[in-house]
Design an enzyme around this catalytic site. Structure first.
Site, PDB file in Angstrom:
ATOM      1  N   ARG A  64       0.860  -1.182   0.000  1.00  0.00           N
ATOM      2  CA  ARG A  64       0.000   0.000   0.000  1.00  0.00           C
ATOM      3  C   ARG A  64       0.897   1.233   0.000  1.00  0.00           C
ATOM      4  O   ARG A  64       2.114   1.130   0.166  1.00  0.00           O
ATOM      5  CB  ARG A  64      -0.986   0.018   1.177  1.00  0.00           C
ATOM      6  CG  ARG A  64      -0.651  -0.779   2.405  1.00  0.00           C
ATOM      7  CD  ARG A  64       0.480  -0.214   3.220  1.00  0.00           C
ATOM      8  NE  ARG A  64       0.305   1.197   3.506  1.00  0.00           N
ATOM      9  CZ  ARG A  64       1.291   2.038   3.757  1.00  0.00           C
ATOM     10  NH1 ARG A  64       2.542   1.619   3.730  1.00  0.00           N
ATOM     11  NH2 ARG A  64       1.050   3.290   4.017  1.00  0.00           N
ATOM     12  N   GLY A  65       0.269   2.383  -0.231  1.00  0.00           N
ATOM     13  CA  GLY A  65       1.027   3.603  -0.456  1.00  0.00           C
ATOM     14  C   GLY A  65       1.144   3.832  -1.950  1.00  0.00           C
ATOM     15  O   GLY A  65       1.569   2.940  -2.703  1.00  0.00           O
ATOM     16  N   ALA A  66       0.759   5.031  -2.406  1.00  0.00           N
ATOM     17  CA  ALA A  66       0.634   5.269  -3.845  1.00  0.00           C
ATOM     18  C   ALA A  66       1.895   4.940  -4.641  1.00  0.00           C
ATOM     19  O   ALA A  66       1.823   4.238  -5.665  1.00  0.00           O
ATOM     20  CB  ALA A  66       0.201   6.721  -4.090  1.00  0.00           C
ATOM     21  N   ARG A 106      -7.014  -0.229  -6.964  1.00  0.00           N
ATOM     22  CA  ARG A 106      -7.059   0.906  -6.029  1.00  0.00           C
ATOM     23  C   ARG A 106      -7.258   2.181  -6.844  1.00  0.00           C
ATOM     24  O   ARG A 106      -6.286   2.743  -7.350  1.00  0.00           O
ATOM     25  CB  ARG A 106      -5.766   1.001  -5.203  1.00  0.00           C
ATOM     26  CG  ARG A 106      -5.414  -0.187  -4.319  1.00  0.00           C
ATOM     27  CD  ARG A 106      -6.330  -0.382  -3.127  1.00  0.00           C
ATOM     28  NE  ARG A 106      -6.464   0.780  -2.276  1.00  0.00           N
ATOM     29  CZ  ARG A 106      -5.652   1.100  -1.267  1.00  0.00           C
ATOM     30  NH1 ARG A 106      -4.586   0.351  -1.018  1.00  0.00           N
ATOM     31  NH2 ARG A 106      -5.885   2.154  -0.514  1.00  0.00           N
ATOM     32  N   GLN A 213      -2.034   1.841  10.082  1.00  0.00           N
ATOM     33  CA  GLN A 213      -0.738   1.906   9.395  1.00  0.00           C
ATOM     34  C   GLN A 213       0.287   2.721  10.183  1.00  0.00           C
ATOM     35  O   GLN A 213       1.486   2.450  10.127  1.00  0.00           O
ATOM     36  CB  GLN A 213      -0.897   2.506   7.998  1.00  0.00           C
ATOM     37  CG  GLN A 213      -1.744   1.667   7.051  1.00  0.00           C
ATOM     38  CD  GLN A 213      -3.160   2.200   6.956  1.00  0.00           C
ATOM     39  OE1 GLN A 213      -3.740   2.615   7.961  1.00  0.00           O
ATOM     40  NE2 GLN A 213      -3.734   2.197   5.778  1.00  0.00           N
ATOM     41  N   ASP A 254      -1.887  10.392  -2.050  1.00  0.00           N
ATOM     42  CA  ASP A 254      -2.203   9.410  -3.078  1.00  0.00           C
ATOM     43  C   ASP A 254      -2.593  10.054  -4.399  1.00  0.00           C
ATOM     44  O   ASP A 254      -2.498   9.433  -5.445  1.00  0.00           O
ATOM     45  CB  ASP A 254      -3.327   8.494  -2.601  1.00  0.00           C
ATOM     46  CG  ASP A 254      -2.842   7.535  -1.533  1.00  0.00           C
ATOM     47  OD1 ASP A 254      -2.581   6.364  -1.868  1.00  0.00           O
ATOM     48  OD2 ASP A 254      -2.695   7.952  -0.382  1.00  0.00           O
ATOM     49  N   ASN A 264      -5.373  12.073   0.638  1.00  0.00           N
ATOM     50  CA  ASN A 264      -4.495  11.206   1.432  1.00  0.00           C
ATOM     51  C   ASN A 264      -5.372  10.372   2.358  1.00  0.00           C
ATOM     52  O   ASN A 264      -6.598  10.513   2.386  1.00  0.00           O
ATOM     53  CB  ASN A 264      -3.481  12.053   2.220  1.00  0.00           C
ATOM     54  CG  ASN A 264      -2.363  11.198   2.819  1.00  0.00           C
ATOM     55  OD1 ASN A 264      -1.772  10.374   2.127  1.00  0.00           O
ATOM     56  ND2 ASN A 264      -2.093  11.374   4.091  1.00  0.00           N
ATOM     57  N   LYS A 265      -4.739   9.502   3.113  1.00  0.00           N
ATOM     58  CA  LYS A 265      -5.459   8.582   3.986  1.00  0.00           C
ATOM     59  C   LYS A 265      -6.504   9.308   4.835  1.00  0.00           C
ATOM     60  O   LYS A 265      -6.261  10.395   5.335  1.00  0.00           O
ATOM     61  CB  LYS A 265      -4.466   7.848   4.877  1.00  0.00           C
ATOM     62  CG  LYS A 265      -5.092   6.854   5.858  1.00  0.00           C
ATOM     63  CD  LYS A 265      -5.995   5.832   5.184  1.00  0.00           C
ATOM     64  CE  LYS A 265      -5.277   5.004   4.141  1.00  0.00           C
ATOM     65  NZ  LYS A 265      -6.193   4.044   3.455  1.00  0.00           N
TER      66      LYS A 265
END
Length: 362
Positions: A64-66, A106, A213, A254, A264-265
């Site tokens: 995960r993470g763009a 995603r 996370q 992201d 973002n998250k």
């Protein structure tokens, strides 16, 4: 097919660290993903040999993470190239199908679509080549994407570190470190660069509900590097801002729209509001591949809606009554007016507005 082992089976990972979110095997026939859902308890790598398992690893947040998602997708396209021994038209159709599958995993992270489009553009140029040559060219391009991301993280880290005062306490949200990128990290790259410059910094890591996370991954990375870190629950951030204990906030992204709005998250928007209320800088660090100049504003950014179960169930235990659902938008959008600066490998966006974004785009 998916196998697993307890260590990264490569001597010199492109991440530049002893661990990596994702790596392509030297033979170009396998991809290793760190099973991030099991951190910090277990450091285990999954070995994947086809596009379907790469797509599942992205969708289910093994990786995960763009930026890391984009790299994983590029490596998935290498596997797709290796699986097709047919001629040019069939080859291109197979690669397009693989790209469409991966893009759907995603939707918010623009790096995913960017990396796939880069790989498809290359595939169109060499479709008539022999299969071995096609795979080699695809693997070379995918590794270039990986290396470029690590270098971008180091560049933006140094740029951002210049604005971190010695002795700062830094709030970060989610995980924007080596685990979310090719290596080094975006937001954590700024923190690492400040630490490497000799600045005495410490970090408050939001736990980042509901997937934790921050608690599981950010604290794991920083603790390994010897950078002082404490985990706080998401609803404690306001308290520490109010007490004057937070010097600044820095997060990853992201997707960044043309006007400077930042996705973002989920929970990032609240951090930005608190930073503005308490007159503290709110910074964003992201590679230029996260910028979507075709997207006019945050209103046009698709927000991924994840499963209710990811909120109501933690480590296999349900925390809500049967029959009660939960809402889980995976991301929120922070308006550009709340962002003090955006750090990219091309330079800083400051002030954060469309004119500044257009200057860097040129």
């Amino acid at each position: 097919m998916t196998l697993s082992q307890d260590h990264l089976p490569i001597k010199a990972p492109l991440s530049g660290a002893s661990y990596s979110a994702v790596e392509l095997a030297p033979e170009n026939d396998r991809v290793w993903m760190l099973e991030q859902r099991e951190l910090p308890d277990h450091e285990r790598y999954l070995e994947m040999t086809d596009v379907a398992t790469i797509e599942a690893g992205i969708r289910d947040m093994v990786v995960r993470g763009a930026p890391a998602i984009g790299i994983a997708a590029a490596y998935g396209m290498v596997l797709a190239a290796g699986a097709c021994r047919q001629g040019d038209q069939a080859y291109l159709r197979a690669l397009q199908d693989a790209g469409a599958l991966l893009k759907g995993a995603r939707p918010t992270a623009v790096n995913l679509a960017w990396a796939i489009d880069e790989m498809l553009a290359l595939a169109a140029k060499h479709a008539s080549a022999d299969p071995a040559s096609r795979v080699e060219q695809m693997a070379s391009r995918a590794r270039d994407i990986h290396r470029a991301d690590v270098e971008a993280c180091r560049t933006m880290g140094k740029l951002g570190a210049e604005r971190v005062p010695d002795g700062a306490t830094i709030l970060t949200h989610c995980n924007a470190g080596a685990l979310a990128t090719g290596g080094y990290g975006t937001a954590l790259g700024v923190i690492r660069a400040a630490h490497e410059a000799g600045k005495k910094v410490k970090v408050l890591a939001d736990e980042t509900r509901p997937y934790l996370q921050g608690a599981r991954l950010t604290s794991w990375e920083l603790h390994r590097d010897g950078i002082p870190v404490e985990v706080i629950t998401d609803n404690m951030a306001a308290h520490f801002f109010q007490r004057g204990e937070i010097s600044l906030a820095v997060v990853g992204s992201d997707r960044i729209a043309r006007n400077g709005d930042v996705a973002n998250k989920i929970g990032t928007y609240g951090v930005a509001c608190l930073a503005r209320l308490h007159d503290r800088p709110f910074y964003v660090a992201a590679p230029w591949s996260t910028v979507d100049m075709k997207c006019a504003s945050g209103e046009a950014i698709p927000i991924e809606q994840r499963a209710s179960r990811e909120v109501t169930v933690i480590a296999g235990k349900s925390f809500a009554p049967d029959g009660v659902n939960a809402r889980y938008p995976g991301f929120d959008v922070t308006p550009a007016r709340l962002v003090s600066a955006i750090f990219t490998e091309r330079g800083a966006v400051d002030p954060v507005c469309e004119d500044s974004m257009q200057r860097l785009a040129r």
